[in-house]
Design a protein around this motif. Structure first.
Motif, PDB file in Angstrom:
ATOM      1  N   MET A   1      56.978 -42.975 -22.538  1.00  0.00           N
ATOM      2  CA  MET A   1      56.459 -42.004 -23.492  1.00  0.00           C
ATOM      3  C   MET A   1      55.448 -42.629 -24.449  1.00  0.00           C
ATOM      4  N   LEU A   2      55.648 -43.921 -24.787  1.00  0.00           N
ATOM      5  CA  LEU A   2      54.754 -44.581 -25.729  1.00  0.00           C
ATOM      6  C   LEU A   2      53.364 -44.822 -25.160  1.00  0.00           C
ATOM      7  N   VAL A   3      53.243 -44.792 -23.845  1.00  0.00           N
ATOM      8  CA  VAL A   3      51.928 -45.029 -23.233  1.00  0.00           C
ATOM      9  C   VAL A   3      50.910 -44.031 -23.763  1.00  0.00           C
ATOM     10  N   HIS A   4      51.333 -42.786 -23.935  1.00  0.00           N
ATOM     11  CA  HIS A   4      50.407 -41.743 -24.398  1.00  0.00           C
ATOM     12  C   HIS A   4      50.824 -41.172 -25.750  1.00  0.00           C
ATOM     13  N   TRP A   5      51.264 -42.073 -26.613  1.00  0.00           N
ATOM     14  CA  TRP A   5      51.569 -41.688 -27.989  1.00  0.00           C
ATOM     15  C   TRP A   5      50.375 -42.030 -28.857  1.00  0.00           C
ATOM     16  N   TYR A   6      49.809 -41.010 -29.503  1.00  0.00           N
ATOM     17  CA  TYR A   6      48.611 -41.201 -30.324  1.00  0.00           C
ATOM     18  C   TYR A   6      48.936 -40.769 -31.756  1.00  0.00           C
ATOM     19  N   PRO A   7      49.299 -41.720 -32.620  1.00  0.00           N
ATOM     20  CA  PRO A   7      49.802 -41.395 -33.961  1.00  0.00           C
ATOM     21  C   PRO A   7      48.800 -40.639 -34.828  1.00  0.00           C
ATOM     22  N   PHE A   8      47.513 -40.786 -34.553  1.00  0.00           N
ATOM     23  CA  PHE A   8      46.511 -40.100 -35.371  1.00  0.00           C
ATOM     24  C   PHE A   8      45.945 -38.863 -34.672  1.00  0.00           C
ATOM     25  N   GLY A   9      46.645 -38.431 -33.623  1.00  0.00           N
ATOM     26  CA  GLY A   9      46.212 -37.240 -32.912  1.00  0.00           C
ATOM     27  C   GLY A   9      45.236 -37.554 -31.790  1.00  0.00           C
ATOM     28  N   LYS A  10      45.181 -36.666 -30.828  1.00  0.00           N
ATOM     29  CA  LYS A  10      44.287 -36.856 -29.685  1.00  0.00           C
ATOM     30  C   LYS A  10      42.895 -36.316 -30.012  1.00  0.00           C
ATOM     31  N   LYS A  11      41.890 -37.065 -29.587  1.00  0.00           N
ATOM     32  CA  LYS A  11      40.512 -36.630 -29.738  1.00  0.00           C
ATOM     33  C   LYS A  11      40.191 -35.579 -28.664  1.00  0.00           C
ATOM     34  N   LYS A  12      39.329 -34.650 -28.992  1.00  0.00           N
ATOM     35  CA  LYS A  12      38.938 -33.607 -28.045  1.00  0.00           C
ATOM     36  C   LYS A  12      37.537 -33.883 -27.519  1.00  0.00           C
ATOM     37  N   LEU A  13      37.425 -33.898 -26.217  1.00  0.00           N
ATOM     38  CA  LEU A  13      36.106 -34.051 -25.604  1.00  0.00           C
ATOM     39  C   LEU A  13      35.298 -32.773 -25.789  1.00  0.00           C
ATOM     40  N   PRO A  14      33.981 -32.882 -25.914  1.00  0.00           N
ATOM     41  CA  PRO A  14      33.148 -31.674 -25.878  1.00  0.00           C
ATOM     42  C   PRO A  14      33.394 -30.901 -24.585  1.00  0.00           C
ATOM     43  N   GLU A  15      33.289 -29.620 -24.650  1.00  0.00           N
ATOM     44  CA  GLU A  15      33.553 -28.787 -23.474  1.00  0.00           C
ATOM     45  C   GLU A  15      32.649 -29.156 -22.311  1.00  0.00           C
ATOM     46  N   SER A  16      31.421 -29.565 -22.591  1.00  0.00           N
ATOM     47  CA  SER A  16      30.498 -29.941 -21.516  1.00  0.00           C
ATOM     48  C   SER A  16      31.028 -31.142 -20.732  1.00  0.00           C
ATOM     49  N   HIS A  17      31.657 -32.093 -21.435  1.00  0.00           N
ATOM     50  CA  HIS A  17      32.222 -33.260 -20.779  1.00  0.00           C
ATOM     51  C   HIS A  17      33.447 -32.877 -19.943  1.00  0.00           C
ATOM     52  N   ARG A  18      34.271 -31.995 -20.503  1.00  0.00           N
ATOM     53  CA  ARG A  18      35.465 -31.558 -19.791  1.00  0.00           C
ATOM     54  C   ARG A  18      35.081 -30.818 -18.515  1.00  0.00           C
ATOM     55  N   LEU A  19      34.033 -30.025 -18.602  1.00  0.00           N
ATOM     56  CA  LEU A  19      33.558 -29.285 -17.434  1.00  0.00           C
ATOM     57  C   LEU A  19      33.027 -30.241 -16.365  1.00  0.00           C
ATOM     58  N   LEU A  20      32.340 -31.292 -16.799  1.00  0.00           N
ATOM     59  CA  LEU A  20      31.859 -32.312 -15.856  1.00  0.00           C
ATOM     60  C   LEU A  20      33.019 -32.938 -15.091  1.00  0.00           C
ATOM     61  N   LEU A  21      34.076 -33.274 -15.799  1.00  0.00           N
ATOM     62  CA  LEU A  21      35.242 -33.869 -15.152  1.00  0.00           C
ATOM     63  C   LEU A  21      35.926 -32.871 -14.231  1.00  0.00           C
ATOM     64  N   GLN A  22      36.054 -31.645 -14.700  1.00  0.00           N
ATOM     65  CA  GLN A  22      36.739 -30.621 -13.898  1.00  0.00           C
ATOM     66  C   GLN A  22      35.988 -30.343 -12.596  1.00  0.00           C
ATOM     67  N   GLU A  23      34.679 -30.383 -12.645  1.00  0.00           N
ATOM     68  CA  GLU A  23      33.876 -30.039 -11.465  1.00  0.00           C
ATOM     69  C   GLU A  23      33.595 -31.235 -10.569  1.00  0.00           C
ATOM     70  N   ASN A  24      33.693 -32.449 -11.111  1.00  0.00           N
ATOM     71  CA  ASN A  24      33.216 -33.616 -10.349  1.00  0.00           C
ATOM     72  C   ASN A  24      34.234 -34.736 -10.167  1.00  0.00           C
ATOM     73  N   PHE A  25      35.439 -34.571 -10.724  1.00  0.00           N
ATOM     74  CA  PHE A  25      36.386 -35.680 -10.704  1.00  0.00           C
ATOM     75  C   PHE A  25      37.708 -35.193 -10.125  1.00  0.00           C
ATOM     76  N   THR A  26      37.958 -35.558  -8.880  1.00  0.00           N
ATOM     77  CA  THR A  26      39.117 -35.046  -8.146  1.00  0.00           C
ATOM     78  C   THR A  26      40.428 -35.336  -8.868  1.00  0.00           C
ATOM     79  N   PHE A  27      40.596 -36.546  -9.364  1.00  0.00           N
ATOM     80  CA  PHE A  27      41.827 -36.920 -10.045  1.00  0.00           C
ATOM     81  C   PHE A  27      42.086 -36.020 -11.247  1.00  0.00           C
ATOM     82  N   TYR A  28      41.057 -35.751 -12.002  1.00  0.00           N
ATOM     83  CA  TYR A  28      41.196 -34.941 -13.217  1.00  0.00           C
ATOM     84  C   TYR A  28      41.622 -33.513 -12.875  1.00  0.00           C
TER      85      TYR A  28
END
Length: 237
Positions: A1-28
């Protein structure tokens, strides 16, 4: 659980970056919404930490995001995933000549320059064919993690190094290596030296995990432990 524990909160990628990953990155694409938010945070932090330099090629958001995606995928099981033994990524349009080695390269990890260098043409070949066990980004970023493990006393690096030491014992054992060679699963470049052996292994781990596990189950499990990776994330849902 500690691997993805972010005490100061998770940063949000711009939607354009998220769309790039969704359309071009199989793992994501196959990650849950929670895992995607964790992945987004790490891509954001990667882009914030490292400098990108283009040599006769534009460094645009697509190129930066895709390269970041491979690094984040490779280190997704590690608590300490951002390392200090490189500072910049240099991109060339094609195979480039290195005055330091006096040779042509598709990619390299240059420790003196603290740089990871890529031919974009060759990066794309690996990106578009994700089952041929040849992926330039995974290969060069593995070199980065290997060298980091040799120097760092952080827990993720220690685990990486401990598992690699066991792999190196296999590499030095002629009988065991001949048995691996006879399977013809890894390409010949894997047997150049310990560094290339490890990088080729990680390419296979992500691109053909089921075959890897079937052919070499003990080595597969050691690789999984080395990067603390959740095996379920390797397969299509």
């Amino acid at each position: 659980m500690l691997v993805h524990w972010y005490p100061f909160g998770k940063k949000k990628l711009p939607e354009s970056h998220r769309l790039l990953l969704q359309e071009n990155f199989t793992f994501y694409k196959r990650l849950s919404d929670l895992k995607k938010s964790q992945f987004d945070h790490r891509v954001f932090k990667f882009l914030e930490k490292y400098q990108f330099i283009g040599n006769d090629i534009e460094v645009n958001e697509e190129r930066k995001t895709l390269l970041a995606g491979y690094y984040v995928m490779l280190t997704f099981g590690m608590r300490k995933y951002l390392v200090d033994n490189f500072q910049r990524i240099i991109i060339h349009p094609q195979v480039y000549y290195s005055s330091q080695t006096e040779d042509y390269h598709k990619g390299e990890y240059n420790r003196m320059l603290k740089a990871v260098v890529f031919s974009w043409e060759d990066f794309l070949k690996g990106h578009h064919n994700n089952q041929d066990n040849v992926n330039l980004a995974l290969h060069e970023f593995t070199h980065v993690l290997h060298w980091n493990a040799l120097k760092s006393n952080e827990m993720s690096a220690i685990v990486f190094y401990d598992e690699f030491r066991e792999m190196f014992e296999i590499f030095k054992n002629e009988t065991k290596m001949n048995a691996i060679r006879e399977k013809s699963y890894f390409r010949e470049y894997a047997y150049e030296n310990q560094f290339e052996f490890l990088s080729v292994i990680l390419e296979h781990f992500f691109e053909t995990p089921q075959t890897f596990k079937t052919e070499l189950p003990d080595l597969f499990e050691r690789t999984r432990k080395m990067i603390n990776f959740d095996e379920k994330l390797l397969y299509q849902n």
